[in-house]
Design a protein around this motif. Structure first.
Motif, PDB file in Angstrom:
ATOM      1  N   GLN A 184      -1.598   7.352  10.106  1.00 38.06           N
ATOM      2  CA  GLN A 184      -2.787   6.583   9.761  1.00 38.06           C
ATOM      3  C   GLN A 184      -2.704   6.055   8.331  1.00 38.06           C
ATOM      4  O   GLN A 184      -3.002   4.885   8.065  1.00 38.06           O
ATOM      5  N   ALA A 185      -2.285   6.926   7.413  1.00 41.61           N
ATOM      6  CA  ALA A 185      -2.169   6.517   6.013  1.00 41.61           C
ATOM      7  C   ALA A 185      -1.171   5.376   5.868  1.00 41.61           C
ATOM      8  O   ALA A 185      -1.424   4.383   5.169  1.00 41.61           O
ATOM      9  N   GLY A 186      -0.034   5.510   6.551  1.00 46.17           N
ATOM     10  CA  GLY A 186       0.975   4.459   6.469  1.00 46.17           C
ATOM     11  C   GLY A 186       0.479   3.140   7.024  1.00 46.17           C
ATOM     12  O   GLY A 186       0.720   2.079   6.440  1.00 46.17           O
ATOM     13  N   ALA A 199      -1.236  -2.244   5.654  1.00 45.11           N
ATOM     14  CA  ALA A 199      -2.085  -3.418   5.894  1.00 45.11           C
ATOM     15  C   ALA A 199      -2.656  -3.947   4.578  1.00 45.11           C
ATOM     16  O   ALA A 199      -2.661  -5.160   4.319  1.00 45.11           O
ATOM     17  N   ILE A 200      -3.129  -3.024   3.735  1.00 40.72           N
ATOM     18  CA  ILE A 200      -3.668  -3.437   2.430  1.00 40.72           C
ATOM     19  C   ILE A 200      -2.564  -4.022   1.562  1.00 40.72           C
ATOM     20  O   ILE A 200      -2.741  -5.052   0.894  1.00 40.72           O
ATOM     21  N   ASN A 201      -1.403  -3.379   1.583  1.00 42.25           N
ATOM     22  CA  ASN A 201      -0.268  -3.841   0.796  1.00 42.25           C
ATOM     23  C   ASN A 201       0.167  -5.245   1.211  1.00 42.25           C
ATOM     24  O   ASN A 201       0.418  -6.114   0.363  1.00 42.25           O
ATOM     25  N   SER A 202       0.242  -5.478   2.512  1.00 43.07           N
ATOM     26  CA  SER A 202       0.654  -6.792   3.012  1.00 43.07           C
ATOM     27  C   SER A 202      -0.337  -7.866   2.588  1.00 43.07           C
ATOM     28  O   SER A 202       0.053  -8.978   2.210  1.00 43.07           O
ATOM     29  N   PHE A 203      -1.623  -7.532   2.641  1.00 45.14           N
ATOM     30  CA  PHE A 203      -2.653  -8.490   2.236  1.00 45.14           C
ATOM     31  C   PHE A 203      -2.524  -8.833   0.748  1.00 45.14           C
ATOM     32  O   PHE A 203      -2.590 -10.006   0.359  1.00 45.14           O
ATOM     33  N   LYS A 257       9.261   3.415   0.543  1.00 40.81           N
ATOM     34  CA  LYS A 257       8.364   2.349   0.975  1.00 40.81           C
ATOM     35  C   LYS A 257       6.920   2.801   0.887  1.00 40.81           C
ATOM     36  O   LYS A 257       6.033   2.024   0.477  1.00 40.81           O
ATOM     37  N   ALA A 258       6.647   4.063   1.240  1.00 39.92           N
ATOM     38  CA  ALA A 258       5.283   4.592   1.156  1.00 39.92           C
ATOM     39  C   ALA A 258       4.808   4.628  -0.296  1.00 39.92           C
ATOM     40  O   ALA A 258       3.657   4.276  -0.598  1.00 39.92           O
ATOM     41  N   ILE A 259       5.686   5.034  -1.223  1.00 39.89           N
ATOM     42  CA  ILE A 259       5.312   5.057  -2.642  1.00 39.89           C
ATOM     43  C   ILE A 259       5.085   3.642  -3.156  1.00 39.89           C
ATOM     44  O   ILE A 259       4.136   3.373  -3.893  1.00 39.89           O
ATOM     45  N   GLN A 260       5.958   2.718  -2.766  1.00 41.04           N
ATOM     46  CA  GLN A 260       5.810   1.328  -3.205  1.00 41.04           C
ATOM     47  C   GLN A 260       4.478   0.750  -2.747  1.00 41.04           C
ATOM     48  O   GLN A 260       3.795   0.060  -3.498  1.00 41.04           O
ATOM     49  N   THR A 261       4.104   1.058  -1.504  1.00 43.64           N
ATOM     50  CA  THR A 261       2.851   0.542  -0.958  1.00 43.64           C
ATOM     51  C   THR A 261       1.666   1.058  -1.755  1.00 43.64           C
ATOM     52  O   THR A 261       0.780   0.291  -2.152  1.00 43.64           O
ATOM     53  N   ALA A 262       1.628   2.362  -2.003  1.00 40.16           N
ATOM     54  CA  ALA A 262       0.522   2.949  -2.766  1.00 40.16           C
ATOM     55  C   ALA A 262       0.481   2.395  -4.183  1.00 40.16           C
ATOM     56  O   ALA A 262      -0.596   2.138  -4.740  1.00 40.16           O
TER      57      ALA A 262
END
Length: 591
Positions: free
Chosen positions: A79-81, A86-90, A538-543
């Motif tokens: 769920q977190a990913g 989605a927020i990161n892509s936006f 990738k998860a760290i980059q997104t956050a």
């Protein structure tokens, strides 16, 4: 006629006198409208209990936000990913213009303030302040805390990437992976690690140092916005700004440590410690945990000793080791190739910079078109890097401010922006250039390019030196990497505590240092493990990208506040009105 002439002269004289009186009146009114700047920004701190000396709102809420992120990523990884992606892509799809233009603003403002004689001479402090650290230690701490970790990963990996693919390759200007694409590779690599990157740190550090050391305000992010918001920053508004800075710092440093952990595990595997990597060659759960325990234990002990001891000592050590490693590439690497990459890379970068600073690639809606591919490349590289440097800015900026008291603005820009950028160019040219040259001439085959990002530098030195000497050099690189990781982490812990303590460097109670050391390690470990093999970074980059956006707004406000503050201070100086804490009013005897 004489009478008319006399009347004309008299009229002109009368008009001039009237204009002069009007101008003097306007000047007096202007002077009277100027007031001394805000030199007292009370920030509420606890007087007793666990949070003695700390702003409880900033400390507690920032801890809650970080804790929620870690728990969410570990307990509900899917769920977190999904939500974070989605927020990161936006953000990446809709803020390219924003990030490209604000970094251009930071660069232009830093250079302008340094070049204008009146502003370049302004001291980040009062008249008698002298620099606390010598030039070598000052530069070592700046480079080590700010970007040293990234150099060991990306000095080899990034030129290799851009050598194979970049916007010019996508557009068909040059064929990727050929000798002709080398100069294009360095143009783009230098863009990401050059003057723009360091301007992000410079603008935040300069703003905090200027308002803290000249006006006696707390050394914290909110103080840099006092020309705009004034005393309102003592309350909720200031707390929100500092919380945003703390969260951005944790996520930005987590990004650097994430790359460092992967490379640290790759290095330990190279020197003979097995069982720390997955089948994909990335760090497995055990590898992540072992690396985090080693790094955060050492960094916490260093943080407890403070800036003047542990961090200064480690910074000097890693700078000496860096010079040794760089000298190895200069002497035994592809020296001529590196020299060409260095000089032509800088020339191409500087000549293209006015265009690159404002160039935004936009898709034309066609899936595989050149425009769509260039937009995707820019989002994955340039926009991501600008977000990373922005997320790193509160940490590095405050650290630069902390060690730069007594320097002039011109010295600060030279030491915090120009020299570190050139140092990055040197690393990229000789470390990355050696990797490209060994592959181009067929000597290394695919041994370097096929390695993971963190392992490329180890693969290169083993190929150059053979198994035994390559192992010894790998040990040295692991030690150097550890010192960089520890310097980055312990500096971040001290900076976060300084923000939480309303800018006071004094109350650094051990439990708070332990907490943020553990929290920082937990963020890195939690996101790396939750992201799964190959997906942790990738998860760290997104956050990080998500956490950087709010602080980017703060940085633009810092630019406006800095311009307004310096402009009014020059007017105050001309009018003899107080603008620094050491101002002494001279009484003028009445006639």
């Amino acid at each position: 006629m004489e009478a008319l002439s006399f009347l004309s002269v008299s009229s002109v004289s009368l008009l001039n006198a009237t204009a002069c009186r009007t101008q003097k009146k306007n000047n007096r009114e202007k002077i009277m409208s100027l007031k001394p700047p805000l030199m007292d920004l009370p920030i509420q701190t606890s007087e007793a209990g666990f949070y003695t000396g700390f702003n409880k709102s900033v400390a507690v809420y920032s801890k809650i936000i970080v804790a929620i992120l870690v728990i969410w990523a570990v307990v509900f990884p899917d769920q977190a990913g999904r939500i974070l992606n989605a927020i990161n892509s936006f953000i990446l799809a809709n803020t390219a213009y924003w990030y490209i233009y604000i970094v251009a603003l930071f660069l232009i403002l830093c250079v302008t303030l340094a070049l204008i004689p009146a502003t370049g001479r302004l001291k980040l402090g009062v008249e008698g302040d002298k620099p606390e650290f010598g030039d070598f230690s000052w530069f070592s701490m700046m480079f080590g805390a700010a970007i040293g970790v990234g150099m060991l990963t990306w000095a080899v990996a990034e030129p290799v990437y851009h050598f194979q693919n970049n916007p010019d390759v996508i557009a068909g200007v040059v064929e990727g992976g050929t000798a002709e694409s080398v100069r294009y590779a360095y143009k783009w690599a230098n863009l990401h690690w050059g003057f723009g990157a360091w301007a992000c740190y410079g603008i935040t550090g300069m703003a905090m140092a200027y308002f803290s050391y000249r006006r006696g305000l707390p050394l914290t992010v909110r103080s840099s916005l006092t020309p705009i918001f004034g005393k309102a920053l003592s309350g909720t508004l200031g707390n929100v700004i500092d919380i945003v800075a703390v969260v951005a710092t944790i996520l930005g440093v987590a990004q650097a440590l994430g790359f460092g952990v992967e490379q640290f595990v790759a290095g330990m595997t190279r020197i003979g410690i097995d069982g720390l990597t997955s089948e994909e060659g990335t760090a497995n759960t055990l590898g992540v945990l072992v690396a985090i325990v080693i790094i955060m234990s050492a960094s916490t002990m260093s943080a407890l000793s403070g800036v003047g001891k542990g961090i200064k000592l480690l910074s000097n050590i890693n700078m000496c080791l860096s010079i040794f490693l760089l000298s190895f590439f200069l002497i035994f690497g592809s020296t001529f190739f590196g020299l060409n990459a260095f000089f032509y890379g800088i020339i191409d970068y500087v000549m293209a910079l006015p265009k690159l600073m404002f160039q935004v690639f936009r898709s034309d809606g066609v899936a595989d078109s050149i425009a769509t591919k260039q937009e995707g490349w820019q989002g994955a590289w340039s926009v991501f890097y600008w977000a990373w440097w922005v997320a790193f800015a509160p940490f590095v900026g405050m650290f630069l401010a902390r060690i730069s008291k007594g320097r002039t603005i011109r010295e600060f820009v030279l030491g915090a922006m120009v020299i570190p950028a050139i140092m990055c160019f040197v690393w990229f040219s000789f470390a990355g250039g050696t990797a490209i040259d060994l592959t181009l001439n067929g000597d290394a085959g695919d041994a370097i390019f096929s390695s993971s990002d963190g392992d490329k530098i180890f693969a290169m030195v083993v190929h150059m030196l053979g198994d035994y000497m390559g192992w010894a050099m790998s040990v040295l690189i692991v030690i150097l990497l550890l010192t960089y990781l520890v310097t980055t982490a312990d500096s971040a812990v001290l900076i976060v505590n300084t923000i939480n303590a309303a800018g006071d460097e004094g109350p650094k109670a051990r439990p708070h240092i332990y907490f943020w050391g553990i929290a920082l390690g937990a963020v890195v470990a939690g996101l790396l493990i939750a992201g799964g093999p190959g997906g942790g970074l990738k998860a760290i980059q997104t956050a990080m990208v998500i956490g950087a956006f709010p602080f980017s707004i703060v940085m633009v406000l810092q630019c406006a506040a800095l311009i307004k503050g310096i402009w009014h201070d020059t007017q105050r100086s001309a009018a003899g009105i107080q603008n620094t804490t050491d101002f002494v009013e001279v009484a003028i005897p009445a006639k």
